[in-house]
Structures are given as C-alpha cells and as structure tokens.
Scaffold this motif. Structure first.
Motif, PDB file in Angstrom:
ATOM      1  N   THR A  76      36.256  21.092  -6.155  1.00  0.00           N
ATOM      2  CA  THR A  76      36.154  20.417  -4.861  1.00  0.00           C
ATOM      3  C   THR A  76      36.755  19.029  -4.930  1.00  0.00           C
ATOM      4  N   ARG A  77      36.469  18.303  -5.984  1.00  0.00           N
ATOM      5  CA  ARG A  77      37.028  16.950  -6.127  1.00  0.00           C
ATOM      6  C   ARG A  77      38.539  17.005  -6.336  1.00  0.00           C
ATOM      7  N   ALA A  78      39.008  17.974  -7.112  1.00  0.00           N
ATOM      8  CA  ALA A  78      40.450  18.095  -7.333  1.00  0.00           C
ATOM      9  C   ALA A  78      41.170  18.407  -6.028  1.00  0.00           C
ATOM     10  N   LEU A  79      40.594  19.275  -5.203  1.00  0.00           N
ATOM     11  CA  LEU A  79      41.200  19.605  -3.918  1.00  0.00           C
ATOM     12  C   LEU A  79      41.249  18.382  -3.015  1.00  0.00           C
ATOM     13  N   THR A  80      40.154  17.647  -2.931  1.00  0.00           N
ATOM     14  CA  THR A  80      40.121  16.469  -2.068  1.00  0.00           C
ATOM     15  C   THR A  80      41.147  15.437  -2.507  1.00  0.00           C
ATOM     16  N   LEU A  81      41.238  15.203  -3.812  1.00  0.00           N
ATOM     17  CA  LEU A  81      42.210  14.227  -4.303  1.00  0.00           C
ATOM     18  C   LEU A  81      43.628  14.669  -3.972  1.00  0.00           C
ATOM     19  N   ALA A  82      43.917  15.951  -4.135  1.00  0.00           N
ATOM     20  CA  ALA A  82      45.257  16.454  -3.822  1.00  0.00           C
ATOM     21  C   ALA A  82      45.576  16.276  -2.342  1.00  0.00           C
ATOM     22  N   LEU A  83      44.607  16.535  -1.472  1.00  0.00           N
ATOM     23  CA  LEU A  83      44.832  16.393  -0.032  1.00  0.00           C
ATOM     24  C   LEU A  83      45.012  14.923   0.353  1.00  0.00           C
ATOM     25  N   VAL A  84      44.241  14.049  -0.268  1.00  0.00           N
ATOM     26  CA  VAL A  84      44.374  12.611   0.016  1.00  0.00           C
ATOM     27  C   VAL A  84      45.750  12.111  -0.410  1.00  0.00           C
ATOM     28  N   ARG A  85      46.196  12.544  -1.572  1.00  0.00           N
ATOM     29  CA  ARG A  85      47.504  12.110  -2.054  1.00  0.00           C
ATOM     30  C   ARG A  85      48.615  12.671  -1.160  1.00  0.00           C
ATOM     31  N   ALA A  86      48.481  13.912  -0.715  1.00  0.00           N
ATOM     32  CA  ALA A  86      49.510  14.522   0.124  1.00  0.00           C
ATOM     33  C   ALA A  86      49.527  13.933   1.526  1.00  0.00           C
ATOM     34  N   ASN A  87      48.331  13.575   2.050  1.00  0.00           N
ATOM     35  CA  ASN A  87      48.215  13.118   3.430  1.00  0.00           C
ATOM     36  C   ASN A  87      48.337  11.605   3.566  1.00  0.00           C
ATOM     37  N   GLY A  88      48.121  10.885   2.471  1.00  0.00           N
ATOM     38  CA  GLY A  88      48.197   9.434   2.520  1.00  0.00           C
ATOM     39  C   GLY A  88      46.913   8.764   2.942  1.00  0.00           C
ATOM     40  N   GLN A  89      45.915   9.547   3.333  1.00  0.00           N
ATOM     41  CA  GLN A  89      44.616   8.994   3.692  1.00  0.00           C
ATOM     42  C   GLN A  89      43.561  10.105   3.602  1.00  0.00           C
ATOM     43  N   TRP A  90      42.306   9.688   3.625  1.00  0.00           N
ATOM     44  CA  TRP A  90      41.206  10.649   3.534  1.00  0.00           C
ATOM     45  C   TRP A  90      40.827  11.087   4.942  1.00  0.00           C
ATOM     46  N   ASP A  91      41.164  12.316   5.283  1.00  0.00           N
ATOM     47  CA  ASP A  91      40.838  12.887   6.594  1.00  0.00           C
ATOM     48  C   ASP A  91      40.019  14.153   6.346  1.00  0.00           C
ATOM     49  N   ALA A  92      38.746  14.077   6.682  1.00  0.00           N
ATOM     50  CA  ALA A  92      37.855  15.206   6.405  1.00  0.00           C
ATOM     51  C   ALA A  92      38.294  16.471   7.134  1.00  0.00           C
ATOM     52  N   ARG A  93      38.934  16.335   8.291  1.00  0.00           N
ATOM     53  CA  ARG A  93      39.348  17.528   9.045  1.00  0.00           C
ATOM     54  C   ARG A  93      40.413  18.321   8.297  1.00  0.00           C
ATOM     55  N   LEU A  94      41.296  17.638   7.589  1.00  0.00           N
ATOM     56  CA  LEU A  94      42.297  18.339   6.797  1.00  0.00           C
ATOM     57  C   LEU A  94      41.620  19.163   5.706  1.00  0.00           C
ATOM     58  N   GLY A  95      40.584  18.592   5.084  1.00  0.00           N
ATOM     59  CA  GLY A  95      39.841  19.324   4.083  1.00  0.00           C
ATOM     60  C   GLY A  95      39.128  20.531   4.667  1.00  0.00           C
ATOM     61  N   MET A  96      38.604  20.395   5.890  1.00  0.00           N
ATOM     62  CA  MET A  96      37.944  21.525   6.548  1.00  0.00           C
ATOM     63  C   MET A  96      38.917  22.680   6.772  1.00  0.00           C
ATOM     64  N   VAL A  97      40.146  22.345   7.156  1.00  0.00           N
ATOM     65  CA  VAL A  97      41.151  23.386   7.378  1.00  0.00           C
ATOM     66  C   VAL A  97      41.487  24.083   6.058  1.00  0.00           C
ATOM     67  N   ALA A  98      41.663  23.285   4.999  1.00  0.00           N
ATOM     68  CA  ALA A  98      41.933  23.887   3.689  1.00  0.00           C
ATOM     69  C   ALA A  98      40.773  24.776   3.258  1.00  0.00           C
ATOM     70  N   ASP A  99      39.544  24.312   3.486  1.00  0.00           N
ATOM     71  CA  ASP A  99      38.364  25.112   3.148  1.00  0.00           C
ATOM     72  C   ASP A  99      38.360  26.432   3.903  1.00  0.00           C
ATOM     73  N   THR A 100      38.796  26.389   5.159  1.00  0.00           N
ATOM     74  CA  THR A 100      38.835  27.603   5.980  1.00  0.00           C
ATOM     75  C   THR A 100      39.688  28.675   5.324  1.00  0.00           C
ATOM     76  N   PHE A 101      40.857  28.291   4.859  1.00  0.00           N
ATOM     77  CA  PHE A 101      41.764  29.277   4.266  1.00  0.00           C
ATOM     78  C   PHE A 101      41.269  29.762   2.899  1.00  0.00           C
ATOM     79  N   ILE A 102      40.585  28.895   2.157  1.00  0.00           N
ATOM     80  CA  ILE A 102      39.995  29.320   0.887  1.00  0.00           C
ATOM     81  C   ILE A 102      38.895  30.344   1.149  1.00  0.00           C
ATOM     82  N   HIS A 103      38.054  30.051   2.139  1.00  0.00           N
ATOM     83  CA  HIS A 103      36.973  30.976   2.488  1.00  0.00           C
ATOM     84  C   HIS A 103      37.532  32.314   2.963  1.00  0.00           C
TER      85      HIS A 103
END
Length: 332
Positions: A76-103
């Motif tokens: 979970t932490r590795a995914l969040t860090l990767a999304l923050v680095r790719a997006n340039g900021q911490w946006d919880a909604r982007l993580g929710m979308v990624a979680d959706t596809f994992i689920h």
C-alpha cells in the motif's frame, strides 16, 4: 456446441465485462462521494511514515515496513509513493481509482480460476456475482479510502498463491510461482501468510488420506509451515487492541456466524442458510469434480476464506456485532 476457440473468446468477454461493469460501479461511487484529501489512518500511516521522509530524501526500508496496527502495509505504501511521484502531488482520489482496478482484477482472477473449467451458464452466473461484489457498495469505506488497498492486494495475491501451491506439483515451477505470490502477500495484511496455511492444510490432508508422502510433498509442507511461522512473527501486537478481541468462545462463534450470514450481517442465525449453496456445490465438486487438482485448489480457496473469517472474528469479535464496512470485500 461452441468450438473451443469460440468458447474461450466468450469466456474472455465474460471476464472483461465483469471487470468493466464492476469497476464502473465503484468509480461512480468515487465520483459522487469522494474528496482528494487524505482520511483517517492515511495521515500517519502514509503521510508521516512515508511521504515526509520521501520529501526529505530520507526513505529507509523501515518507511515501508513500519507496522500499522497489526499489519505491515508495504505494498500500500509503495503504491501511494508511486502515485505521488507520477502525479506530482498526493491526491487520494487517484489512489481510489487505482484501488478500484486492483480490486476488480482480484475478483475477476478469482472468477477465472473458479469457473475456468465450468460450463457457459456457470461462467455467466459467476460474472453476475462478481459484478455485484464489485459494484454494490458493501465495503464503501474501502472504496472511498485510498489506504484500504491493503485488502485488495491481499485478495490479488493470496488467491492465486493458495491456488497454485495446492494444485501444482509440489516444489515445481507453478508451485514456486505461488510461493513468490505468497511472499509478496506478506506485505499486504497481517493475514498474508494464510495462503501458506491453506496450502499446508491441503497438502497435509493429501499426505494423510491420499498417502502422497514423497520428499517433494513433505518438503512443500515444511516450506509452507516455515512461511506461516515467519508470517505470524511479522504480526505486530497492539496492546490497545486486546479489548477488541473475542472475549470467549461464544463471542467468537457469534462473530464468525455474523460474517457467514453475509449480506444479512445483522442476522447471524441465517449463516447456515446463506452458506448452504456453497456447501452443496462443494459436496458435488468433491464427488463429481473433473480432476483432483481442481478440487484441491478449490478446497484451498475455501480454507483461505474461512481462515480470514476466523481471524476477523477473533481480532475484532468484541466489536463486530453488525455491519463493518471495511470487511465487506473479504466477506463478499
């Protein structure tokens, strides 16, 4: 009768449809109810433990493995860090979308494994069940909290791990592929080692009743037992959570029945009725199943589910008296 190629194509379309429709239901909920700010555990378990050290170029292995409650949420932490680095900021909604596809990937993978040798009717019915499990917000809290990807990683990794280690030749290539997935699952939830436990039980029963006691079978059991011990040692004890544990056997059984009655969680007395179709299906598979390897794999899946239910019932039995959204995905 459809040709093998046509049947395979229809099966792939069935899986794709379940993935897309189920994801659409979760994405609709995210669009309607989410916000971009972190929520609850995300502030300390991700922000303080991971992102602030990352911002100061002070990341260590401990930044990923530091326990959160009983768990070590490395993935979970590795995914969040990767999304923050790719997006340039911490946006919880982007993580929710990624979680959706994992689920969705985890549920569709389970569907493919369980219905791969079934007929068309069973496959399409399974797809409808998969869409319901994904699209109906049984576990809205997991959908709307980026940090809950830990549940989805657990499903995505433990299901194929248990399947491979129980159905492939012990210590063969397929078995070791399951082993690798099981090791990765240790970084999802504290129950990540349950894939090894399920495989060890299935292989152990084979050794007792089918008399498969070669060095490969016994070696595979030994490896699984060792990994269970390692996984259990990684579980972090939180003294403040002792009051949440089941206080006696009755409370534990009640909490198990509560979950087995899903989706009627407030009526645990319905558990036998809700599980009757599964029991009948397993009985028929045991008597008339196509191959023994398939039966072993399905037995491992059932054990994985039962172990998870037992762990939740023991760990949160004192407070699990009704519907708790975060466990809805596992219960479904």
């Amino acid at each position: 009768m459809a040709s093998p190629g046509r049947a395979r194509l229809l099966f792939l379309l069935c899986l794709a449809g379940a993935f897309l429709l189920g994801s659409a239901g979760k994405l609709w909920l995210i669009k309607k109810e989410s916000f971009s700010l972190p929520y609850m555990d995300e502030w300390d378990a991700v922000g303080m433990a991971l992102l602030i050290p990352a911002e100061h170029n002070n990341l260590t292995v401990g930044s990923f493995t530091w326990p959160h409650n009983e768990h070590r949420v490395v993935l979970t932490r590795a995914l969040t860090l990767a999304l923050v680095r790719a997006n340039g900021q911490w946006d919880a909604r982007l993580g929710m979308v990624a979680d959706t596809f994992i689920h969705a990937a985890a549920v569709v993978l389970a569907l493919a494994l369980l219905t791969g040798r079934a007929g068309a009717t069973t496959r399409w019915f399974g797809a409808l069940v998969a869409v319901a499990c994904l699209g109906i917000p049984f576990a809205w809290e997991n959908t709307l909290e980026e940090f809950q990807s830990q549940f989805y990683f657990w499903m995505l990794l433990t299901i194929p791990a248990a399947w491979l280690m129980s159905s492939r030749p012990p210590l063969g290539r397929g078995w070791w592929a399951g082993f690798v997935l099981g090791v990765l699952a240790l970084g999802s939830l504290s129950s990540g080692f349950f894939a090894f436990a399920a495989a060890a039980i299935v292989l152990g029963l084979d050794a007792i009743f089918v008399r498969r006691r070669g060095y490969r079978e016994l070696g595979a059991i030994a490896v699984c037992v060792v990994m269970c011990a390692i996984g259990f040692s990684l579980v972090h004890h939180v003294p403040g959570h002792d009051r949440l544990h089941s206080r006696d056997l009755f409370e534990f059984i009640h909490a198990c029945a509560n979950q087995l009655a899903f989706p009627a969680l407030e009526n645990p007395w319905l558990a036998p009725l809700m599980q009757a179709p599964l029991v009948i299906w397993l009985w028929n598979r045991g008597r008339f199943g196509p191959v023994e390897k398939s039966r072993n794999a399905i037995n491992a899946m059932v054990l994985l589910a039962l172990l998870s239910i037992a762990a939740i019932a023991w760990g949160r039995g004192a407070v699990l008296q009704g519907r708790d959204s975060r466990y809805g995905d596992v219960q479904a």
